[in-house]
Design an enzyme around this catalytic site. Structure first.
Site, PDB file in Angstrom:
ATOM      1  N   VAL A  50      21.388  35.456  44.349  1.00 31.49           N
ATOM      2  CA  VAL A  50      22.618  34.712  44.069  1.00 31.49           C
ATOM      3  C   VAL A  50      22.518  33.743  43.133  1.00 31.49           C
ATOM      4  O   VAL A  50      23.596  33.718  42.650  1.00 31.49           O
ATOM      5  CB  VAL A  50      22.706  34.083  45.792  1.00 31.49           C
TER       6      VAL A  50
ATOM      7  N   ILE B 186      23.073  35.745  39.665  1.00 30.43           N
ATOM      8  CA  ILE B 186      24.516  36.354  39.478  1.00 30.43           C
ATOM      9  C   ILE B 186      25.499  35.239  38.995  1.00 30.43           C
ATOM     10  O   ILE B 186      25.785  34.474  39.894  1.00 30.43           O
ATOM     11  CB  ILE B 186      24.890  36.954  40.424  1.00 30.43           C
TER      12      ILE B 186
ATOM     13  N   ASP C  73      49.718  49.825   6.799  1.00 31.70           N
ATOM     14  CA  ASP C  73      50.902  50.654   6.520  1.00 31.70           C
ATOM     15  C   ASP C  73      51.585  49.889   5.223  1.00 31.70           C
ATOM     16  O   ASP C  73      51.578  48.662   5.368  1.00 31.70           O
ATOM     17  CB  ASP C  73      51.763  51.189   7.546  1.00 31.70           C
TER      18      ASP C  73
ATOM     19  N   ASP D 261      54.219  50.510  11.643  1.00 32.60           N
ATOM     20  CA  ASP D 261      55.587  50.253  12.383  1.00 32.60           C
ATOM     21  C   ASP D 261      56.304  51.663  12.717  1.00 32.60           C
ATOM     22  O   ASP D 261      57.129  51.769  13.597  1.00 32.60           O
ATOM     23  CB  ASP D 261      56.501  49.666  11.615  1.00 32.60           C
TER      24      ASP D 261
ATOM     25  N   ASP E 186      52.833  56.263  12.445  1.00 35.02           N
ATOM     26  CA  ASP E 186      51.496  55.251  12.701  1.00 35.02           C
ATOM     27  C   ASP E 186      50.886  55.230  13.912  1.00 35.02           C
ATOM     28  O   ASP E 186      49.690  54.925  14.093  1.00 35.02           O
ATOM     29  CB  ASP E 186      51.602  53.830  11.961  1.00 35.02           C
TER      30      ASP E 186
ATOM     31  N   GLU F 181      18.476  27.593  37.710  1.00 31.79           N
ATOM     32  CA  GLU F 181      18.536  27.991  39.211  1.00 31.79           C
ATOM     33  C   GLU F 181      17.451  29.048  39.353  1.00 31.79           C
ATOM     34  O   GLU F 181      16.522  28.621  40.392  1.00 31.79           O
ATOM     35  CB  GLU F 181      19.982  28.478  39.480  1.00 31.79           C
TER      36      GLU F 181
ATOM     37  N   ASN G 144      27.683  27.808  41.062  1.00 31.60           N
ATOM     38  CA  ASN G 144      27.991  28.870  40.170  1.00 31.60           C
ATOM     39  C   ASN G 144      29.826  29.237  40.315  1.00 31.60           C
ATOM     40  O   ASN G 144      30.161  29.513  39.067  1.00 31.60           O
ATOM     41  CB  ASN G 144      27.425  30.353  40.501  1.00 31.60           C
TER      42      ASN G 144
END
Length: 932
Positions: free
Chosen positions: A281, A284, A328, A666, A670, A735, A760
């Site tokens: 625990v 994580i 472009d 555009d 493309d 921890e 946490n």
């Protein structure tokens, strides 16, 4: 199947190949048979992933699996509330991911909407309107100005026929279309004997034979390319996946070590298992996915304020590591508004200022402003009169507000400045547009800049007739009534017009056009063309009343007035944006369907290196295989005359070199490359729905400079993600170290699982979120992009986390042991001391995580008000856990006295105390000694 490309067929050969008749078209029964054989003329989508599968796929990520494991652990320990909290985090992330992926698959639907709803065809010898989906190869299309082409077709006959193919090829000006076979390989943009589905006819009329429908059209090929492009993980997703794998391995290793060590030492197996679970625990970071999501979402809001709309959350961070922008040209780096830049009349050259369709600009000769009179005035008169375009302000025609006026302001000053200002105020506020051919629109605007408006000129010289532009004649003429006679105004290709002229207008006098003047005019034409200007010659002739208005009678013995050169100009802000990109270590590549000369000239104006070896065209690309293209791509800045599949190949070639590629665009052409790119960027105003749906980001203002702003935000967000990952994992390391050392040394567990989860999810989570909106560092855009493959722990972050976590864990253990010693083994008090020391050490540490190379005193403790507020809230919540009886019962804490708080603050804040002494005392003394 035909033996060669359709553009190589003559009309007669194509009709024979498709068994069609130009005069009668197909028989209805035959058209029905072909429809059944070929299928409807529409784009086909491959079967999509069912929505429920998309949703379930969100739970396959390793970090999500780690969180689910944490849920099981919490439930096993009886902490139902914690299990529900973690499950809520997982589900929210899954819903966000599902929505993004579901919307991203709408590209083909947008493509379908661009198809013409119906078309005029010949069937059974009659002209009929049929739904576009029922068009089949062999149909005879009848096309005229304003029509959207329903299928790819070979031109059989044409009169003044032009098509706007910008959405398909990127060509910025309408293309003249004419019948006749083309030899050899011809790029898409040069196939003048064909029209393509989805393009728009802008002038004239034509008859064409349908040769391809549905997925066989050029649009269909683009749809196929879109289907082939598979989504890839972004750099952030890859890093988080790597982090998840690392965490899983770390959890398993730590848990196994604790259980095995304790059991070998004779400890109770069940007790050691619970210790291992507590460590899992602790290891994580339950809040990490939620904080990443919130950080990216806040980044999205920041980018919206800078006109960048993000459609896919991970794209926010991807921008920060972009190494190449493929842009472009037309409408992205340029304005997609043809503009006259130079004029030549009476032997004098003039520059024309102003861009776009706003009639604002000046004529200058050698840098000095000139009055519009004499030969130049005649040149602009022809430009306005020999013209069919409409110049509109804010959707309104010009004629309405010109009626009754003479183009001059009430006080007699030139209409170009005074009149417009009187009517509309500041012209900087105006919005102007062109209806009609962009080239004619440019001429109309150029005339308006000189105060000459066609509406007024036509009242003085009414139009009587027009001889339209023809691809064979390469010119257009307008005949007007002038006094007691007629006057013909003519414009066209310089070489054609020059051959029709016998005189030239010089200082208001008509003089013979001798060989010297012809050579001078050709030299001027070549000079303009060398600057990628599209050049037109303008001339006139006076005709006696009653002259037969036929081309051979009107277009002869002309008086040449001058030349006008025009260009689709670069956006004013684009050059500065490109310079910023280069400063930030980002390569800008221009990709266009325009000709190589035009591309090189625009690149030169934008400050892009465009030496001969730095430019490639579509024909050269076709001669290269993918491996060779990947080899040469890093040295090329400009690609000209390219087609959609070329753009896709270019993006893939750059990615093969390890680049993180942003592709702007555009047009429909493309869309596949935009979808393939690591970060696809579409234009919000001028872009098509197809490209917007394929893109990860949309520029609301179509401004290339917005990309740079978005990259800056992306880099800032990535920096902030590194900050809170450093912070969260440092805290978790502290921890884990606290729990691990206690477990293997035989000490009681210093922290309970509920206390670890509290840190946490709550006391760590709020400051971490505040780090996610931390201020950007000043040198952000002076650094090179961070390597796309770098680990999340790169550049010393892993060591920094380990050292900080070790110090936090050491301080916590020291206070825990001291609490046991001073309290004669009072475990609740010792645990409360350790719990609070860990929380306070983390709150001190969060300020150190704001910069990887600056002291928190240099950054400023109060420069991020969100962080100050988050720390204050976390501290308040910790105090409530310590002193509120109901929470004391839940978290197994006891109230602390001032002496105990003194121990906690000294243990948790010793790094901050030493850092302050160094910043305010030692460093100034060192600098003083060094200066002396």
């Amino acid at each position: 199947m035909q033996s060669r490309p359709w553009y190589q067929f003559s009309p007669a050969e194509a009709l024979g190949e498709l068994k069609s008749d130009a005069r009668k078209g197909l028989a209805t029964a035959e058209a029905r048979r072909r429809l059944e054989e070929k299928g409807p003329n529409q784009l086909q989508a491959r079967p999509g992933v069912p929505p429920y599968m998309l949703f379930l796929a969100q739970f396959q990520d390793l970090m999500v699996l780690v969180l689910l494991a944490a849920t099981v652990i919490s439930a096993f320990l009886g902490e139902v509330a914690d299990a529900i909290t973690i499950i809520a985090i997982v589900v929210i992330n899954a819903i966000l991911g599902f929505i993004q992926e579901y919307r991203a698959e709408r590209s083909l639907e947008a493509l379908k909407e661009m198809a013409a709803p119906e078309a005029r065809v010949r069937r059974d010898g009659e002209v009929r309107r049929v739904p576009a989906r029922e068009i089949v190869p062999g149909d005879i299309l009848l096309l005229e100005s304003g029509d959207r082409v329903a299928a790819d077709a070979l031109i059989l006959s044409a009169t003044g026929f032009q098509a706007d193919e910008a959405a398909l090829t990127g060509e910025s000006t309408p293309v003249t279309k004419e019948p006749g076979p083309l030899a050899g390989h011809v790029n898409l943009g040069d196939r003048r004997n064909m029209v393509h589905q989805g393009t728009v006819i802008t002038g004239g009329r034509g008859i064409a034979l349908v040769v391809a429908t549905g997925m066989a059209t050029e649009f269909g090929k683009i749809a196929g390319l879109l289907q082939e492009v598979e989504a890839e993980e972004t750099p952030l997703q890859k890093r988080l996946a790597s982090l998840g794998r690392w965490l899983v391995l770390a959890c398993l290793a730590i848990c196994a070590a604790v259980v095995v060590t304790g059991t070998l030492r004779g400890e109770d197996l069940y007790g050691m298992f619970l210790a291992g679970v507590s460590l899992a625990v602790a290891a994580i970071p339950e809040g990490l996915p939620a904080i990443v999501t919130v950080c990216l979402a806040l980044g999205v809001q920041k980018m919206v304020q800078r006109s960048a709309i993000i459609r896919k959350l991970p794209a926010v961070e991807t921008l920060g590591c972009a190494t190449v922008i493929c842009s472009d040209k037309t409408g992205t780096l340029t304005q997609n508004q043809m503009t006259v830049r130079q004029a030549w009349a009476g032997g004098r050259s003039f520059s024309v200022s102003g861009t776009g369709y706003k009639p604002q600009g000046e004529y200058k000769e050698k840098g000095q402003r000139v009055n519009i009179k004499g030969d130049l005035q005649m040149l602009l008169t022809i430009a306005a009169q020999c013209n069919n375009a409409q110049l509109q302000k804010a959707g309104l025609g010009i004629g309405g507000w010109l009626r009754g006026g003479n183009g001059r302001s009430p006080n007699g000053t030139g209409g170009r400045n005074g009149f417009l200002s009187q009517l509309f105020g500041s012209r900087d506020e105006d919005s102007w547009s062109i209806s009609g051919d962009p080239t004619e629109g440019a001429l109309l605007v150029a005339a308006a800049k000189g105060g000459l408006w066609r509406e007024r000129l036509e009242r003085e010289e009414p139009r009587l007739a027009e001889i339209p532009f023809d691809s064979e004649r390469k010119r257009m003429s307008v005949i007007c009534r002038s006094g007691q006679g007629l006057r013909a105004y003519v414009k066209g290709a310089p070489d054609v017009i020059l051959d029709l002229c016998g005189a030239i207008l010089l200082d208001g006098q008509v003089v013979p056009l001798d060989a010297a003047w012809r050579q001078e005019i050709r030299a001027q034409n070549e000079a303009m063309a060398g600057q990628a200007l599209r050049v037109l010659a303008l001339a006139y002739s006076d005709l006696p009343a009653g002259t037969e208005l036929q081309p051979d009678r009107v277009e002869r013995d002309l008086v040449l007035v001058g030349l006008m050169g025009m260009l689709d100009p670069p956006r004013p802000e684009a050059a500065a944006a490109i310079q910023l990109c280069r400063q930030a270590g980002i390569k800008v590549v221009m990709i266009t369907g325009d000709h190589q000369i035009t591309a090189r000239a625009v690149a030169r104006e934008l400050g892009l290196p465009a030496a001969e070896e730095g430019v490639l065209n579509g024909r050269q690309l076709d001669a290269m295989d993918d491996a060779e293209l990947a080899r040469v791509a890093p040295g090329v800045n400009v690609y000209a005359r390219v087609s959609p599949h070329h753009k896709l190949r270019l993006v893939r070639a750059l990615k093969a070199n390890g680049q993180i590629v942003a592709m702007t665009g555009d047009g429909v052409n493309d869309a596949p490359a935009v979808k393939e790119a690591d970060i696809g960027i579409a234009m919000g105003k001028s872009g098509t729905d197809v490209t917007r749906e394929a893109a990860a980001m949309i520029l609301a203002d179509d401004n290339f400079a917005t990309i740079v702003a978005a990259i800056e935000e992306g880099r800032g967000i990535y920096d902030n993600i590194r900050k809170f990952i450093r912070y969260l994992l440092s805290c978790n390391i502290g921890e884990v170290m606290t729990m691990f050392v206690a477990a293997v040394s035989g000490l009681p567990l210093p922290l309970l699982p509920i206390q670890i989860l509290w840190m946490n999810l709550v006391t760590d989570g709020l400051p971490a979120m505040a780090l996610g909106v931390d201020n950007k560092e000043p040198d952000l855009m002076k650094r090179p992009p961070h390597p796309p493959g770098e680990s999340v722990f790169a550049r010393g972050l892993g060591w920094s986390m380990a050292i900080m976590g070790f110090e936090i864990g050491l301080a916590t253990l020291a206070v825990f042991i001291l609490g046991l010693y001073l309290g004669d083994g009072d475990l609740p008090t010792a645990r409360t001391l350790a719990f609070t020391t860990l929380v306070m050490a983390q709150l001190f540490a969060v300020f150190e995580c704001r910069s990887e190379h600056l002291s928190p005193f240099a950054v400023g403790y109060f420069s991020n008000p969100y962080l100050v507020a988050a720390v204050a809230i976390s501290l308040t919540m910790q105090l409530l856990v310590l002193y509120l009886p109901p929470l004391q019962a839940v978290f197994k804490t006891v109230p602390l006295n001032l002496f105990q708080w003194g121990i906690i603050l000294l243990a948790a804040g010793w790094r901050t105390l030493l850092g302050g002494l160094n910043y305010y005392l030692v460093a100034p003394v060192r600098r003083l000694v060094w200066e002396k």
